[in-house]
Design a protein around this motif. Structure first.
Motif, PDB file in Angstrom:
ATOM      1  N   PRO A 123       0.819  -1.225   0.000  1.00  0.00           N
ATOM      2  CA  PRO A 123       0.000   0.000   0.000  1.00  0.00           C
ATOM      3  C   PRO A 123       0.848   1.269   0.000  1.00  0.00           C
ATOM      4  O   PRO A 123       0.512   2.250  -0.684  1.00  0.00           O
ATOM      5  CB  PRO A 123      -0.816  -0.129   1.289  1.00  0.00           C
ATOM      6  N   LEU A 124       1.969   1.253   0.755  1.00  0.00           N
ATOM      7  CA  LEU A 124       2.828   2.435   0.792  1.00  0.00           C
ATOM      8  C   LEU A 124       3.568   2.611  -0.536  1.00  0.00           C
ATOM      9  O   LEU A 124       3.752   3.739  -1.006  1.00  0.00           O
ATOM     10  CB  LEU A 124       3.829   2.310   1.946  1.00  0.00           C
ATOM     11  N   VAL A 125       3.990   1.494  -1.152  1.00  0.00           N
ATOM     12  CA  VAL A 125       4.633   1.584  -2.467  1.00  0.00           C
ATOM     13  C   VAL A 125       3.653   2.168  -3.487  1.00  0.00           C
ATOM     14  O   VAL A 125       4.030   2.979  -4.341  1.00  0.00           O
ATOM     15  CB  VAL A 125       5.122   0.197  -2.931  1.00  0.00           C
ATOM     16  N   LEU A 126       2.382   1.765  -3.380  1.00  0.00           N
ATOM     17  CA  LEU A 126       1.356   2.308  -4.272  1.00  0.00           C
ATOM     18  C   LEU A 126       1.226   3.819  -4.078  1.00  0.00           C
ATOM     19  O   LEU A 126       1.153   4.579  -5.063  1.00  0.00           O
ATOM     20  CB  LEU A 126       0.019   1.619  -4.010  1.00  0.00           C
ATOM     21  N   LEU A 127       1.199   4.263  -2.831  1.00  0.00           N
ATOM     22  CA  LEU A 127       1.126   5.703  -2.568  1.00  0.00           C
ATOM     23  C   LEU A 127       2.355   6.423  -3.114  1.00  0.00           C
ATOM     24  O   LEU A 127       2.254   7.528  -3.662  1.00  0.00           O
ATOM     25  CB  LEU A 127       0.997   5.948  -1.064  1.00  0.00           C
ATOM     26  N   GLY A 128       3.528   5.790  -2.952  1.00  0.00           N
ATOM     27  CA  GLY A 128       4.746   6.374  -3.510  1.00  0.00           C
ATOM     28  C   GLY A 128       4.687   6.467  -5.020  1.00  0.00           C
ATOM     29  O   GLY A 128       5.135   7.456  -5.617  1.00  0.00           O
ATOM     30  N   GLY A 129       4.128   5.434  -5.653  1.00  0.00           N
ATOM     31  CA  GLY A 129       3.981   5.456  -7.106  1.00  0.00           C
ATOM     32  C   GLY A 129       3.037   6.548  -7.557  1.00  0.00           C
ATOM     33  O   GLY A 129       3.291   7.240  -8.557  1.00  0.00           O
ATOM     34  N   ILE A 130       1.934   6.729  -6.820  1.00  0.00           N
ATOM     35  CA  ILE A 130       0.983   7.789  -7.163  1.00  0.00           C
ATOM     36  C   ILE A 130       1.634   9.163  -6.992  1.00  0.00           C
ATOM     37  O   ILE A 130       1.436  10.072  -7.807  1.00  0.00           O
ATOM     38  CB  ILE A 130      -0.288   7.665  -6.302  1.00  0.00           C
ATOM     39  N   GLY A 131       2.428   9.312  -5.933  1.00  0.00           N
ATOM     40  CA  GLY A 131       3.137  10.568  -5.726  1.00  0.00           C
ATOM     41  C   GLY A 131       4.132  10.848  -6.846  1.00  0.00           C
ATOM     42  O   GLY A 131       4.243  11.983  -7.336  1.00  0.00           O
ATOM     43  N   THR A 132       4.866   9.814  -7.265  1.00  0.00           N
ATOM     44  CA  THR A 132       5.814   9.962  -8.372  1.00  0.00           C
ATOM     45  C   THR A 132       5.082  10.292  -9.665  1.00  0.00           C
ATOM     46  O   THR A 132       5.536  11.105 -10.474  1.00  0.00           O
ATOM     47  CB  THR A 132       6.638   8.674  -8.542  1.00  0.00           C
ATOM     48  N   PHE A 133       3.915   9.660  -9.862  1.00  0.00           N
ATOM     49  CA  PHE A 133       3.087   9.938 -11.038  1.00  0.00           C
ATOM     50  C   PHE A 133       2.627  11.398 -11.031  1.00  0.00           C
ATOM     51  O   PHE A 133       2.651  12.081 -12.073  1.00  0.00           O
ATOM     52  CB  PHE A 133       1.883   9.002 -11.045  1.00  0.00           C
ATOM     53  N   ALA A 134       2.229  11.894  -9.863  1.00  0.00           N
ATOM     54  CA  ALA A 134       1.810  13.295  -9.759  1.00  0.00           C
ATOM     55  C   ALA A 134       2.967  14.234 -10.082  1.00  0.00           C
ATOM     56  O   ALA A 134       2.785  15.264 -10.758  1.00  0.00           O
ATOM     57  CB  ALA A 134       1.274  13.575  -8.356  1.00  0.00           C
ATOM     58  N   LEU A 135       4.168  13.886  -9.616  1.00  0.00           N
ATOM     59  CA  LEU A 135       5.350  14.691  -9.929  1.00  0.00           C
ATOM     60  C   LEU A 135       5.625  14.678 -11.428  1.00  0.00           C
ATOM     61  O   LEU A 135       5.974  15.713 -12.027  1.00  0.00           O
ATOM     62  CB  LEU A 135       6.560  14.156  -9.155  1.00  0.00           C
ATOM     63  N   ALA A 136       5.466  13.509 -12.042  1.00  0.00           N
ATOM     64  CA  ALA A 136       5.658  13.402 -13.493  1.00  0.00           C
ATOM     65  C   ALA A 136       4.657  14.277 -14.237  1.00  0.00           C
ATOM     66  O   ALA A 136       5.007  14.944 -15.226  1.00  0.00           O
ATOM     67  CB  ALA A 136       5.510  11.947 -13.929  1.00  0.00           C
ATOM     68  N   MET A 137       3.407  14.299 -13.770  1.00  0.00           N
ATOM     69  CA  MET A 137       2.392  15.131 -14.412  1.00  0.00           C
ATOM     70  C   MET A 137       2.718  16.620 -14.242  1.00  0.00           C
ATOM     71  O   MET A 137       2.411  17.435 -15.128  1.00  0.00           O
ATOM     72  CB  MET A 137       1.014  14.814 -13.837  1.00  0.00           C
ATOM     73  N   TRP A 138       3.338  16.973 -13.117  1.00  0.00           N
ATOM     74  CA  TRP A 138       3.740  18.371 -12.919  1.00  0.00           C
ATOM     75  C   TRP A 138       4.795  18.771 -13.948  1.00  0.00           C
ATOM     76  O   TRP A 138       4.712  19.839 -14.550  1.00  0.00           O
ATOM     77  CB  TRP A 138       4.265  18.570 -11.504  1.00  0.00           C
ATOM     78  N   TRP A 139       5.783  17.900 -14.154  1.00  0.00           N
ATOM     79  CA  TRP A 139       6.802  18.185 -15.167  1.00  0.00           C
ATOM     80  C   TRP A 139       6.187  18.199 -16.562  1.00  0.00           C
ATOM     81  O   TRP A 139       6.532  19.046 -17.395  1.00  0.00           O
ATOM     82  CB  TRP A 139       7.923  17.146 -15.094  1.00  0.00           C
ATOM     83  N   ASP A 140       5.283  17.262 -16.831  1.00  0.00           N
ATOM     84  CA  ASP A 140       4.607  17.241 -18.131  1.00  0.00           C
ATOM     85  C   ASP A 140       3.796  18.515 -18.356  1.00  0.00           C
ATOM     86  O   ASP A 140       3.762  19.060 -19.458  1.00  0.00           O
ATOM     87  CB  ASP A 140       3.673  16.025 -18.220  1.00  0.00           C
ATOM     88  N   GLY A 141       3.124  18.979 -17.284  1.00  0.00           N
ATOM     89  CA  GLY A 141       2.285  20.163 -17.408  1.00  0.00           C
ATOM     90  C   GLY A 141       3.069  21.424 -17.724  1.00  0.00           C
ATOM     91  O   GLY A 141       2.503  22.396 -18.244  1.00  0.00           O
ATOM     92  N   SER A 142       4.367  21.422 -17.424  1.00  0.00           N
ATOM     93  CA  SER A 142       5.197  22.594 -17.712  1.00  0.00           C
ATOM     94  C   SER A 142       5.727  22.591 -19.141  1.00  0.00           C
ATOM     95  O   SER A 142       6.385  23.539 -19.563  1.00  0.00           O
ATOM     96  CB  SER A 142       6.379  22.646 -16.729  1.00  0.00           C
ATOM     97  N   ASP A 143       5.437  21.522 -19.888  1.00  0.00           N
ATOM     98  CA  ASP A 143       5.891  21.435 -21.286  1.00  0.00           C
ATOM     99  C   ASP A 143       4.910  20.563 -22.066  1.00  0.00           C
ATOM    100  O   ASP A 143       5.215  19.439 -22.453  1.00  0.00           O
ATOM    101  CB  ASP A 143       7.309  20.846 -21.340  1.00  0.00           C
TER     102      ASP A 143
END
Length: 343
Positions: free
Chosen positions: A188-208
């Motif tokens: 469950p914690l790895v899943l939360l970490g993956g979702i957090g990493t995914f959100a970070l990826a979307m932030w970088w994607d959103g800037s370009d």
């Protein structure tokens, strides 16, 4: 072959105007009958010399680690980390070679972690489980800090993903140290970490959104790091690969893969589809087995999934347009389905 980073660099240096770069991107997109963003380009090779240099680097770093480890366990990792940083000063900062830069970053991060692991093994190879978990937390934190320093110096796009993975590893190790949970309890914690990493990826994607700068490459590697954390955790908690799965379980796996496909089309990234592929292959083969096709279950599975993925690839652009159309205003915050017209 010239990458988006090279094109961006040429514009920044004043070699070509921005309008010419935009026109060139539109020309390539028109030839491929798809927008440039749908290609999900990232820089890996600039030529065969990248492979040649990567092989040489791998041989050199392996020998340094081997010889250093022969002298003292932690010395091998230290030697690899120092050599990787020194080599990056030329092959990354001066030559800007993609594949060697990736290998050198991974070798540096691995060398930093191996230095600490080897040193602690020399001190005491029999720490308790709780102590090992706390040690792993510290190692992950220090490795993440080292990758941050590497990013500030060299700015290799994969570095942010390695740092994010180190952060998730630190949180998981700390959770294990505090709660004493077993392997099953960390997903469950790895899943939360993956979702957090995914959100970070979307932030970088959103800037370009048009994916014409290095920020898109950073997002690509973050998505590649997040996808296995999400997919493996979800399917592991469903019990896939932990024995014979039933029809209902297999159908749930197939349904989740369709959800992942919808997300992949919406964000225009394929990492989730690749990371969950093994699970859907296994689930579909189980369905064929239970339908009576025991000997040919894997053949039928490969045929169905292979055909589906090729169809998805061939019609990615129109399918993505349809998905974006269902998202309303949210679609405006995602990569466009059509490149903007150059002035």
């Amino acid at each position: 072959m010239y990458s988006e980073s090279d094109l961006e660099g040429a514009v920044a240096a004043g070699v070509i105007p921005q309008s010419a770069a935009d026109a060139f991107r539109q020309h390539i997109a028109a030839m491929r009958v798809a927008p440039a963003v749908d290609e999900e380009s990232f820089r890996l090779l600039t030529g065969f010399n990248d492979i040649f240099v990567a092989i040489a680097i791998a041989l050199l770093l392996t020998s340094i680690g081997w010889l250093g480890g022969w002298v003292k366990t932690g010395l091998g990792g230290f030697g690899v980390a120092v050599a990787a940083w020194a080599l990056a000063e030329y092959f990354t900062r001066v030559r800007r070679m993609a594949l060697p830069s990736i290998i050198l970053l991974l070798a540096f991060a691995g060398g930093v972690a191996a230095t600490m692991v080897g040193t602690l093994v020399d001190i005491n190879p029999d720490w308790s489980d709780q102590t090992n978990a706390l040690i792993a937390t510290g190692i992950a934190v220090v490795t993440g800090g080292a990758t941050w320093l590497h990013w500030k110096r060299f700015m290799v796009p994969i570095t942010v993903a390695v740092g994010a993975a180190s952060g998730v590893a630190a949180l998981v190790a700390l959770y294990v140290a505090v709660t004493h949970v077993g392997e099953e309890g960390i997903f469950p914690l790895v899943l939360l970490g993956g979702i957090g990493t995914f959100a970070l990826a979307m932030w970088w994607d959103g800037s370009d959104l048009t994916r014409t700068t290095r920020r898109s490459d950073v997002a690509f590697w973050l998505h590649l790091a997040a996808a296995p954390m999400i997919a493996h955790s979800v399917f592991h908690m469903l019990g896939v690969f932990q024995g014979q799965i039933g029809v209902a379980q297999a159908l749930i796996v197939m349904a989740l893969y369709l959800v992942f496909a919808f997300i992949a089309l919406a964000i225009d990234r394929r990492a989730l589809l690749v990371s969950s592929l093994a699970y859907v292959l296994y689930a579909l083969s189980m369905l064929f087995r239970q339908a009576g096709a025991v000997e040919l279950s894997m053949a039928f599975t490969a045929f169905v999934i292979g055909s589906a993925l090729l169809t998805l690839s061939a019609f990615w652009h129109p399918m993505r347009r349809a998905v974006i159309g269902t998202l309303g205003k949210l679609g405006n915050r995602l990569p466009p389905v059509q490149m903007p017209v150059a002035a």
